[in-house]
Design a protein around this motif. Structure first.
Motif, PDB file in Angstrom:
ATOM      1  N   ILE A 117       0.801  -1.236   0.000  1.00 19.01           N
ATOM      2  CA  ILE A 117       0.000   0.000   0.000  1.00 19.01           C
ATOM      3  C   ILE A 117       0.830   1.282   0.000  1.00 19.01           C
ATOM      4  CG2 ILE A 117      -1.947  -1.168   1.122  1.00 19.01           C
ATOM      5  CD1 ILE A 117      -1.245   0.291   3.718  1.00 19.01           C
ATOM      6  N   LEU A 153      -7.839  -9.398   9.288  1.00 24.68           N
ATOM      7  CA  LEU A 153      -9.057  -8.928   8.618  1.00 24.68           C
ATOM      8  C   LEU A 153      -8.754  -7.802   7.636  1.00 24.68           C
ATOM      9  CD1 LEU A 153     -11.782  -9.083  11.423  1.00 24.68           C
ATOM     10  CD2 LEU A 153     -11.562 -10.493   9.375  1.00 24.68           C
ATOM     11  N   GLY A 155      -5.854  -6.606   4.780  1.00 21.96           N
ATOM     12  CA  GLY A 155      -4.678  -7.102   4.080  1.00 21.96           C
ATOM     13  C   GLY A 155      -4.779  -7.002   2.568  1.00 21.96           C
TER      14      GLY A 155
ATOM     15  N   ALA B  85     -13.567  -0.501   8.960  1.00 14.55           N
ATOM     16  CA  ALA B  85     -13.318  -1.946   8.873  1.00 14.55           C
ATOM     17  C   ALA B  85     -13.828  -2.644  10.133  1.00 14.55           C
ATOM     18  CB  ALA B  85     -11.828  -2.226   8.675  1.00 14.55           C
ATOM     19  N   ALA B  89     -16.627  -5.542  10.309  1.00 14.11           N
ATOM     20  CA  ALA B  89     -16.401  -6.844  10.952  1.00 14.11           C
ATOM     21  C   ALA B  89     -17.466  -7.104  12.015  1.00 14.11           C
ATOM     22  CB  ALA B  89     -15.002  -6.894  11.555  1.00 14.11           C
ATOM     23  N   ASP B  94     -18.679 -10.133   5.157  1.00 16.75           N
ATOM     24  CA  ASP B  94     -17.708 -11.115   4.677  1.00 16.75           C
ATOM     25  C   ASP B  94     -17.386 -10.829   3.216  1.00 16.75           C
ATOM     26  OD1 ASP B  94     -19.822 -12.050   3.221  1.00 16.75           O
ATOM     27  OD2 ASP B  94     -20.022 -13.937   4.302  1.00 16.75           O
ATOM     28  N   ARG B  95     -16.757 -11.818   2.544  1.00 15.66           N
ATOM     29  CA  ARG B  95     -16.301 -11.552   1.182  1.00 15.66           C
ATOM     30  C   ARG B  95     -17.452 -11.428   0.189  1.00 15.66           C
ATOM     31  NH1 ARG B  95     -11.108 -15.612   1.623  1.00 15.66           N
ATOM     32  NH2 ARG B  95      -9.736 -14.106   2.635  1.00 15.66           N
ATOM     33  N   ASP B  96     -18.664 -11.718   0.608  1.00 22.59           N
ATOM     34  CA  ASP B  96     -19.808 -11.543  -0.268  1.00 22.59           C
ATOM     35  C   ASP B  96     -20.529 -10.226   0.004  1.00 22.59           C
ATOM     36  OD1 ASP B  96     -19.486 -13.969  -1.700  1.00 22.59           O
ATOM     37  OD2 ASP B  96     -20.164 -15.018   0.088  1.00 22.59           O
ATOM     38  N   PHE B 113     -10.425   2.065  -0.917  1.00 22.72           N
ATOM     39  CA  PHE B 113      -9.281   1.475  -0.213  1.00 22.72           C
ATOM     40  C   PHE B 113      -9.743   0.473   0.843  1.00 22.72           C
ATOM     41  CE2 PHE B 113      -5.648   1.865   2.896  1.00 22.72           C
ATOM     42  CZ  PHE B 113      -4.775   1.118   2.126  1.00 22.72           C
ATOM     43  N   ALA B 116     -10.462  -2.532  -0.893  1.00 24.36           N
ATOM     44  CA  ALA B 116      -9.219  -3.179  -1.356  1.00 24.36           C
ATOM     45  C   ALA B 116      -8.584  -4.025  -0.269  1.00 24.36           C
ATOM     46  CB  ALA B 116      -8.222  -2.122  -1.835  1.00 24.36           C
ATOM     47  N   ILE B 117      -8.707  -3.605   0.984  1.00 26.60           N
ATOM     48  CA  ILE B 117      -7.941  -4.293   2.031  1.00 26.60           C
ATOM     49  C   ILE B 117      -8.798  -5.036   3.055  1.00 26.60           C
ATOM     50  CG2 ILE B 117      -6.009  -2.674   1.789  1.00 26.60           C
ATOM     51  CD1 ILE B 117      -6.869  -1.373   4.423  1.00 26.60           C
ATOM     52  N   TYR B 118     -10.125  -4.860   3.034  1.00 27.02           N
ATOM     53  CA  TYR B 118     -10.952  -5.622   3.973  1.00 27.02           C
ATOM     54  C   TYR B 118     -10.979  -7.081   3.509  1.00 27.02           C
ATOM     55  CZ  TYR B 118     -14.753  -7.022   7.030  1.00 27.02           C
ATOM     56  OH  TYR B 118     -15.506  -7.658   7.984  1.00 27.02           O
ATOM     57  N   MET B 119     -10.547  -7.981   4.387  1.00 22.65           N
ATOM     58  CA  MET B 119     -10.433  -9.398   4.028  1.00 22.65           C
ATOM     59  C   MET B 119      -9.673  -9.606   2.725  1.00 22.65           C
ATOM     60  SD  MET B 119     -13.937 -11.191   5.262  1.00 22.65           S
ATOM     61  CE  MET B 119     -14.265 -11.358   7.018  1.00 22.65           C
ATOM     62  N   ARG B 120      -8.659  -8.792   2.498  1.00 15.90           N
ATOM     63  CA  ARG B 120      -7.803  -8.816   1.298  1.00 15.90           C
ATOM     64  C   ARG B 120      -8.567  -8.534   0.012  1.00 15.90           C
ATOM     65  NH1 ARG B 120      -6.125 -13.693   3.533  1.00 15.90           N
ATOM     66  NH2 ARG B 120      -4.534 -13.353   5.112  1.00 15.90           N
ATOM     67  N   GLY B 121      -9.695  -7.810   0.143  1.00 14.63           N
ATOM     68  CA  GLY B 121     -10.363  -7.379  -1.080  1.00 14.63           C
ATOM     69  C   GLY B 121     -11.784  -7.861  -1.217  1.00 14.63           C
ATOM     70  N   THR B 143      -7.162   4.143  -5.230  1.00 15.13           N
ATOM     71  CA  THR B 143      -7.818   4.358  -3.948  1.00 15.13           C
ATOM     72  C   THR B 143      -6.742   4.676  -2.929  1.00 15.13           C
ATOM     73  OG1 THR B 143      -7.581   2.110  -3.084  1.00 15.13           O
ATOM     74  CG2 THR B 143      -9.435   2.510  -4.570  1.00 15.13           C
ATOM     75  N   GLY B 155      -2.128   3.523  -0.448  1.00 18.86           N
ATOM     76  CA  GLY B 155      -3.272   3.200  -1.297  1.00 18.86           C
ATOM     77  C   GLY B 155      -3.106   1.908  -2.072  1.00 18.86           C
ATOM     78  N   SER B 156      -4.095   1.643  -2.897  1.00 20.34           N
ATOM     79  CA  SER B 156      -4.108   0.438  -3.733  1.00 20.34           C
ATOM     80  C   SER B 156      -4.733   0.761  -5.078  1.00 20.34           C
ATOM     81  CB  SER B 156      -4.992  -0.651  -3.103  1.00 20.34           C
ATOM     82  OG  SER B 156      -4.349  -1.325  -2.088  1.00 20.34           O
TER      83      SER B 156
END
Lengths: 375, 375
Positions: A117, A153, A155, B85, B89, B94-96, B113, B116-121, B143, B155-156
């Motif tokens: 990042i 959580l 990454g 984040a 949580a 979750d990822r869905d 952003f 991009a980074i919550y649960m690796r995307g 982002t 950023g990402s």
């Protein structure tokens, strides 16, 4: 010296395993960067730097900037990443900088995420200093930090340019940490490598004594399992889930004991025993396969006992990241070296397997000094 | 309704521009997710939610969870991302899950952003509420957040599933914000679209009055420029740099005035004038082209005056992210609709161009109320 390639749609790099890698680091980095200028920044802990700075600095024409992180999981937070990023910016780090993660899993995860990042992504190299980091966490591009709400959580997937696993570093590891790391090798053997399984069965003395050749062989075989799986499924949409064998209950144990009583590999050891019980109860493995698995896990123990109710552990699996819209993915072993991911494991099944694991724990009564740092 | 595709090696999505998009949001999201279940979370500011919640909620079968961010650049920090984040949580995201970024550039950058980074995307959708966000910041997958050391240093690259730019939202914008956003459209015209340049020259009354058809046309043409450039160079290794026309000095102006005196587009307006001066002094554009560019920029003003020494502004360009290993990339205009990225711009040249821009500022003496929020 074993060099294992990892290839995904977005990255291609080598995991090099052997002795003396740190002492020859700078020329290796030059080769990686194809002659392009780069500015190295080392992220490490004061303890590790104290032990290894001399070896590292030997190969550098001028000393790289070193950024320090305090040791321990408690520092695996966004605040640490922000503090490091601020130091990078103040030092004028730009997109041609190269981060070097010298340490265990926490330092690797934080540095990898920082690289992911900072300025939207700069390159980094993993220099794992623990067995756990060498066989598992430094490989595969998963980076990140914890939230109060849960581990990892936050990454990114961000692959290193290379992993240099210098086995010399393992010589200073406390015995419990070595054994904890070996549980991930046992896991690798169970899920995908019957040959490694037999090797671990037959050579436990040499491996546990830290024999260089034996360790290099185990590290390389474990890395090959992980690199092979990640190469086929970078983003954990399918196959990569098998690497979580033993981790469903393992994570729950870590959570129930607040990450303070057991090392990660020790929790995974117990979790693997629970997963083996569940696989046996479904008829996915034979009694003989089950016995060999449990024996091998315990051979690389002792796994310290802990206090937690089975129901509590099952409840704690509910927040596992691998759940997708309510469905729990569970990794069964279907024989030594083979697995299956299933989605129909009920709470009752998981409870029964966890209770069987806890009963086994009563039998093997490990010594209270199991997590002692003495060798 | 214009729908502009953006295609990169890693993403493919549409930027849809028009009236009534918010009112029909839910069915649009269902279409995006191909019938797979998803759980929407809206990230927005209390002010924007107050104005638009009714329109949005109208199409949802059950109200989505809303997470609030305070308005303003000061909150574009990792601490805000961590707080959001943590809320995700706690709410069991979750990822869905699907994040919806309803707001201007700051909310879009933070939410992107976070996704991009919550649960690796996880996936997200941009619902830009300002003209600047609609024509620029919501598009292209950049982002991130600020450090004390500088803007957007963390950023990402993470593309949204779609951008829905509802032009109804522009009706509530203060005039200064509309005009500020239009500076990015002027920039888009200068670097790549002579037709849009002429349209902006000839239809300034309709555009500035907020005429729906005129605005839709300008937004769509500006988006097309950006989407086309990003499609060819997602990661800013080459072509994408041309989008930074006017931004080298523009960023320096924002930094010199501590991001408090000028809106982003206003700083870019002055920066574009400086870049035009530099291009003229190199003979890259004719006097006539130069005059048309400066006139168009000022037509979509007024650009408020500010106090800063040229030397200070040049000094502040030193920390620009676009510098690679000490080389400064600079975007020249080489005619209306064409550009060139050069690496040999000297500090002296930059200083002369900045002084010419500041002299022009003295001539046009803008009203002190230029940043007033009144229409």
């Amino acid at each position: 010296m074993p060099s294992i390639p990892l290839t995904t749609p977005t990255a291609r790099y080598d995991i090099v395993i052997g002795s003396g890698l740190l002492r020859t680091l700078f020329p290796r980095l030059c080769k990686l960067s194809n002659g392009k200028p780069f500015r190295p920044f080392i992220v490490t802990s004061p303890e590790i730097w104290e032990l290894w700075s001399k070896s590292i600095l030997a190969s550098f024409p001028e000393p790289p900037t070193v950024l320090f992180l305090p040791s321990g999981e408690a520092h695996k937070r966004l605040a640490s990443v922000e503090a490091l990023a601020q130091q990078l910016a103040t030092a004028g780090a730009d997109r041609d900088s190269l981060l070097l993660a010298l340490g265990g899993g926490v330092i690797g995860d934080i540095t990898g995420f920082l690289a992911a990042i900072y300025m939207r992504g700069i390159p980094y190299v993993q220099l794992p200093s623990t067995l756990l980091a060498q066989v598992d966490s430094s490989i595969g591009g998963k980076t990140g930090v914890n939230l109060v709400a849960g581990k990892n959580l936050i990454g990114s997937f961000h692959h290193p340019l290379a992993v240099f696993a210098d086995t010399d570093l393992l010589g200073t590891l406390p015995s419990a940490e070595l054994r904890s790391g070996l549980q991930e090798s046992v896991k690798a053997a169970i899920i995908r490598n019957p040959r490694l399984f037999r090797y671990l069965e037959q050579n436990s003395q040499a491996v546990l004594a830290g024999d260089a050749d034996a360790l290099t062989r185990v590290v390389a075989a474990s890395v090959r399992v992980k690199a092979d799986v990640v190469s086929q499924d970078e983003l954990e949409s399918g196959l990569r889930m098998i690497l979580n064998f033993g981790h469903t209950i393992g994570h729950a144990i870590e959570s129930a004991t607040k990450y303070k009583q057991l090392l990660h590999g020790q929790a995974v050891g117990w979790g693997s025993i629970a997963a083996a019980h569940l696989s046996l109860s479904r008829g996915a493995i034979t009694q003989n396969e089950f016995d060999r698995m449990v024996n091998l896990i315990l051979l690389y123990g002792p796994l310290p006992a802990f206090t937690a109710k089975a129901a509590k552990l099952v409840e704690l699996t509910g927040s596992d990241k691998k759940k997708r819209s309510g469905r729990r993915a569970f990794v069964l072993t279907t024989g030594i070296g083979s697995t299956e991911v299933v989605y129909d494991v009920t709470d009752a099944e998981l409870l029964a397997a966890t209770e069987s694991m806890l009963a086994r724990m009563q039998q093997v009564t490990s010594k209270p000094s199991a997590r002692s740092r003495k060798k």
